[in-house]
Design a protein around this motif. Sequence first.
Motif, PDB file in Angstrom:
ATOM      1  N   ARG A  15      15.723   2.008 -18.391  1.00 28.48           N
ATOM      2  CA  ARG A  15      16.511   3.132 -18.418  1.00 28.48           C
ATOM      3  C   ARG A  15      17.368   3.194 -19.807  1.00 28.48           C
ATOM      4  O   ARG A  15      17.465   4.154 -20.389  1.00 28.48           O
ATOM      5  CB  ARG A  15      17.417   3.161 -17.401  1.00 28.48           C
ATOM      6  CG  ARG A  15      16.909   3.464 -15.933  1.00 28.48           C
ATOM      7  CD  ARG A  15      18.045   3.422 -14.739  1.00 28.48           C
ATOM      8  NE  ARG A  15      19.211   4.479 -15.210  1.00 28.48           N
ATOM      9  CZ  ARG A  15      20.475   4.382 -14.492  1.00 28.48           C
ATOM     10  NH1 ARG A  15      20.746   3.344 -13.729  1.00 28.48           N
ATOM     11  NH2 ARG A  15      21.046   5.384 -14.753  1.00 28.48           N
ATOM     12  N   ARG A  19      17.107   6.338 -22.583  1.00 33.56           N
ATOM     13  CA  ARG A  19      18.341   6.846 -22.829  1.00 33.56           C
ATOM     14  C   ARG A  19      18.266   7.074 -24.391  1.00 33.56           C
ATOM     15  O   ARG A  19      18.691   8.077 -25.109  1.00 33.56           O
ATOM     16  CB  ARG A  19      19.533   6.309 -22.338  1.00 33.56           C
ATOM     17  CG  ARG A  19      20.793   7.171 -22.658  1.00 33.56           C
ATOM     18  CD  ARG A  19      22.080   6.205 -22.261  1.00 33.56           C
ATOM     19  NE  ARG A  19      23.301   6.782 -22.711  1.00 33.56           N
ATOM     20  CZ  ARG A  19      24.312   6.532 -22.307  1.00 33.56           C
ATOM     21  NH1 ARG A  19      24.486   5.373 -21.644  1.00 33.56           N
ATOM     22  NH2 ARG A  19      25.473   7.192 -22.736  1.00 33.56           N
ATOM     23  N   SER A  24      20.005  10.982 -24.322  1.00 34.40           N
ATOM     24  CA  SER A  24      21.104  11.214 -23.272  1.00 34.40           C
ATOM     25  C   SER A  24      20.732  10.624 -21.980  1.00 34.40           C
ATOM     26  O   SER A  24      19.614  10.188 -21.602  1.00 34.40           O
ATOM     27  CB  SER A  24      21.042  12.761 -22.656  1.00 34.40           C
ATOM     28  OG  SER A  24      20.093  13.283 -22.071  1.00 34.40           O
ATOM     29  N   GLN A  25      21.664  10.448 -21.109  1.00 31.03           N
ATOM     30  CA  GLN A  25      21.452   9.441 -19.770  1.00 31.03           C
ATOM     31  C   GLN A  25      20.511  10.396 -19.042  1.00 31.03           C
ATOM     32  O   GLN A  25      19.570   9.704 -18.290  1.00 31.03           O
ATOM     33  CB  GLN A  25      22.955   9.297 -18.954  1.00 31.03           C
ATOM     34  CG  GLN A  25      22.536   8.493 -17.883  1.00 31.03           C
ATOM     35  CD  GLN A  25      22.275   7.225 -18.220  1.00 31.03           C
ATOM     36  OE1 GLN A  25      22.875   6.531 -18.822  1.00 31.03           O
ATOM     37  NE2 GLN A  25      21.389   6.649 -17.431  1.00 31.03           N
ATOM     38  N   SER A  26      20.634  11.721 -18.710  1.00 32.05           N
ATOM     39  CA  SER A  26      19.988  12.422 -17.854  1.00 32.05           C
ATOM     40  C   SER A  26      18.603  12.715 -18.391  1.00 32.05           C
ATOM     41  O   SER A  26      17.588  12.298 -17.411  1.00 32.05           O
ATOM     42  CB  SER A  26      20.621  13.899 -17.765  1.00 32.05           C
ATOM     43  OG  SER A  26      20.457  14.632 -18.969  1.00 32.05           O
ATOM     44  N   ALA A  27      18.455  12.848 -19.597  1.00 33.04           N
ATOM     45  CA  ALA A  27      16.942  13.102 -20.060  1.00 33.04           C
ATOM     46  C   ALA A  27      16.282  11.484 -19.921  1.00 33.04           C
ATOM     47  O   ALA A  27      15.067  11.476 -19.684  1.00 33.04           O
ATOM     48  CB  ALA A  27      16.853  13.364 -21.328  1.00 33.04           C
ATOM     49  N   ASP A  29      16.844   9.130 -17.798  1.00 33.44           N
ATOM     50  CA  ASP A  29      16.544   8.872 -16.456  1.00 33.44           C
ATOM     51  C   ASP A  29      15.316   9.731 -15.863  1.00 33.44           C
ATOM     52  O   ASP A  29      14.645   9.364 -15.069  1.00 33.44           O
ATOM     53  CB  ASP A  29      17.775   9.077 -15.650  1.00 33.44           C
ATOM     54  CG  ASP A  29      18.858   8.051 -15.658  1.00 33.44           C
ATOM     55  OD1 ASP A  29      18.576   7.142 -16.261  1.00 33.44           O
ATOM     56  OD2 ASP A  29      19.855   8.095 -15.023  1.00 33.44           O
ATOM     57  N   ALA A  30      15.215  11.017 -16.447  1.00 35.34           N
ATOM     58  CA  ALA A  30      14.123  11.716 -15.979  1.00 35.34           C
ATOM     59  C   ALA A  30      12.838  11.043 -16.444  1.00 35.34           C
ATOM     60  O   ALA A  30      11.681  11.256 -15.454  1.00 35.34           O
ATOM     61  CB  ALA A  30      14.344  13.303 -16.693  1.00 35.34           C
ATOM     62  N   THR A  33      11.867   8.194 -14.156  1.00 29.75           N
ATOM     63  CA  THR A  33      11.633   8.797 -12.755  1.00 29.75           C
ATOM     64  C   THR A  33      10.347   9.042 -12.915  1.00 29.75           C
ATOM     65  O   THR A  33       9.443   8.995 -12.024  1.00 29.75           O
ATOM     66  CB  THR A  33      12.525   9.901 -12.300  1.00 29.75           C
ATOM     67  OG1 THR A  33      13.825   9.800 -12.293  1.00 29.75           O
ATOM     68  CG2 THR A  33      11.864  10.783 -11.177  1.00 29.75           C
ATOM     69  N   SER A  77      24.382  17.331 -28.842  1.00 27.42           N
ATOM     70  CA  SER A  77      24.367  16.985 -27.302  1.00 27.42           C
ATOM     71  C   SER A  77      24.732  15.331 -26.883  1.00 27.42           C
ATOM     72  O   SER A  77      24.607  14.962 -25.726  1.00 27.42           O
ATOM     73  CB  SER A  77      23.118  17.323 -26.509  1.00 27.42           C
ATOM     74  OG  SER A  77      21.802  16.511 -27.144  1.00 27.42           O
TER      75      SER A  77
END
Length: 267
Positions: A15, A19, A24-27, A29-30, A33, A77
């Motif tokens: 992770r 990142r 970014s954290q969300s991207a 983590d995606a 996943t 961002s």
Amino acid sequence: MSTSQLVAQHLPFLRRYARALSGSQSAGDAYVTALLETLIADPSTLDREVEPRVALYRLLTRLWNSVAINAEIDPASIEVQGERRLSHITPIVRQAFLLVSLEGFGEEDAASVLDIDVPTLRNLVEDAGRELAAEIATEVLIIEDEPFIALDLEGLVEGLGHRVSGIARTHSEAVSLARRKPPGMILADIQLADGSSGLDAVNELIEGVEVPVIFITAYPERFLTGIRPEPAFLIAKPFQPSTVAAVISQALFFERKARPREQRATA
């Protein structure tokens, strides 16, 4: 060990890498996943012929590289300053830098993750140093009593885009140079020409201002302190230029500062 156990063991670090790659954290983590979904759908995608950590990072890197938009990160961002700086670096160079400096891979394993050879990896790490220097170029003080090593370091530092504020052979020279022109980073040997200590010199220099310090010594095993170095940037002689380049970039990129420490050895 099962695939799920392998992934669980390395998940926090995957992770972190994702990142930093994506900004970014969300991207990030995606992508992790997506890695998990890939392994669930077909566990054989994990190469069992290489070390598990290398195999996981290799698969994650391939997933990231499969999306063309990843070549661009929008700096606006990104909230973390270090990651904002990294967004300006060429994608493959960014990957090489992160694998070596953030994730701590050795050259052979990092090259394996990226499916390149070691000389190519070294070139990419040096490119990272130059590209980062365009963002965070600084004045570097070199404390080194061996002329040829000092010249090598000077050439390396300037080749990365930084400026050498001076070269000191003794404790007193180092203090004098630093007072005339405060450095943004220090590269220091420990045992100096007149028997003085580069460690003592560094401690004196950073009493009022904290800057990144990299110690370069022929006897790294003697570098013992009562206080854990923060950070312990230590390079053994003889050194690979690519190693010095990576550590310089790491120290400046992550904005890690040195603090005075107790001397218990000479080298």
